[in-house]
Design an enzyme around this catalytic site. Structure first.
Site, short mmCIF file in Angstrom:
data_model
loop_
_atom_site.label_atom_id
_atom_site.label_comp_id
_atom_site.label_asym_id
_atom_site.label_seq_id
_atom_site.Cartn_x
_atom_site.Cartn_y
_atom_site.Cartn_z
N THR A 52 6.72 -2.28 -0.29
CA THR A 52 6.69 -0.84 -0.56
C THR A 52 5.28 -0.31 -0.84
O THR A 52 4.48 -0.24 0.08
CB THR A 52 7.66 -0.49 -1.69
OG1 THR A 52 7.45 -1.39 -2.79
CG2 THR A 52 9.09 -0.67 -1.24
N THR A 53 4.95 0.05 -2.05
CA THR A 53 3.83 0.96 -2.29
C THR A 53 2.46 0.28 -2.37
O THR A 53 2.27 -0.67 -3.12
CB THR A 53 4.08 1.75 -3.58
OG1 THR A 53 5.40 2.30 -3.52
CG2 THR A 53 3.09 2.87 -3.72
#
Length: 279
Positions: A52-53
């Site tokens: 993800t991030t």
């Protein structure tokens, strides 16, 4: 001939013949089935663990690239301590978001691409050239991206010519954009970007820049279930890297732990995070 070479321990002729400085071109000519984009996939959308991030910010003297540690598959946590930030070479790094397995494989291929170029040409690519090579690799993965196996990295490094840190972001088609000041990609990027927008200043120190990216990842985890925040109980902390004119450096576990604890303790006083100074 190749079978005989393997039996005698001799390298195949392809490895001894002068050719392109691109390792991807070499692989495409002699073993195209090994390129990720050439693999056959089942029809329909394929579900796999996703990273993800990823966040990045520049400061006078360098750039910081960091990532959370969670990988998800649908609404499940697939892994809590995945690594998403890797050195590309001595003066650059890649943070991966998207299909985790393909992204890690792409990073390894990118590392080989830069190493191969340096060995063949006797010089390193410019930071701009490295960013362009990564763009080509992402574009070659477009077929898989259309089946749900996208890879969307952030690339950051020290530009020796311009003597500053730079950040490049990408879309699934390989489109490249230079980001100024800060950038984020992945499922929590909208929240991380909002956090950095209010905290970023062009005169940040290295310590302030590393704290900023952890603050941004904390905010992303607060609103995005696919992003993992600092896990003080399992001792899982964001991976934070710094790239300056001295090269790539990953913060030690102790340094990352101290950053995470500092940010977490501040949030006990201000749960919604620090505020930008009012003018």
């Amino acid at each position: 001939m190749e079978a005989n070479n393997r039996g005698t321990g001799r390298l195949p002729a392809a490895f001894l013949t002068p050719g392109s400085s691109s390792f991807m071109d070499f692989l495409g000519a002699h073993a195209p089935e090994m390129l990720p984009g050439n693999r056959q996939l089942p029809e329909g959308i394929v579900e796999a663990p996703h990273g993800t991030t990823i966040v990045a910010t520049t400061f006078p003297g360098g750039v910081v690239l960091a990532g959370d540690r969670r990988a998800t598959m649908g609404n499940m946590i697939a892994q809590r301590d995945i690594e998403k930030v890797f050195p590309a070479d001595e003066y650059s790094a890649v943070g991966i978001a998207g299909t985790a397995g393909l992204a890690v494989e792409m990073v390894k291929l990118f590392q080989l691409e830069l190493e191969h170029f340096e060995k063949v040409e006797g010089a390193t690519l410019s930071l701009e050239g490295k960013a362009n090579r990564l763009s080509t690799m992402i574009r070659s993965n477009l077929g898989m991206a259309m089946q749900g196996l996208a890879v969307v990295p952030l690339f950051a490094g020290w530009d020796e010519g311009k003597e500053k840190g730079r950040i490049f972001s990408y879309d699934v088609t390989g489109g490249r954009s230079e980001e100024h000041g800060f950038a984020a990609t992945g499922s929590g990027s909208i929240f991380a970007r909002g956090s950095m927008k209010k905290l970023y200043r062009p005169d940040l120190t290295e310590e302030q820049a590393t704290t900023l990216v952890v603050q941004a990842l904390y905010d992303a985890a607060d609103d995005d279930s696919a992003t993992g925040g600092p896990d003080l109980y399992r001792h899982i902390y964001p991976i934070v890297t710094v790239i300056t004119d001295e090269g790539f450096r990953r913060l030690s576990d102790d340094e990352s732990q101290e950053l995470a604890r500092t940010v977490t303790n501040r949030r006990l006083e201000q749960p919604d995070g620090p505020r930008a100074a009012l003018l």
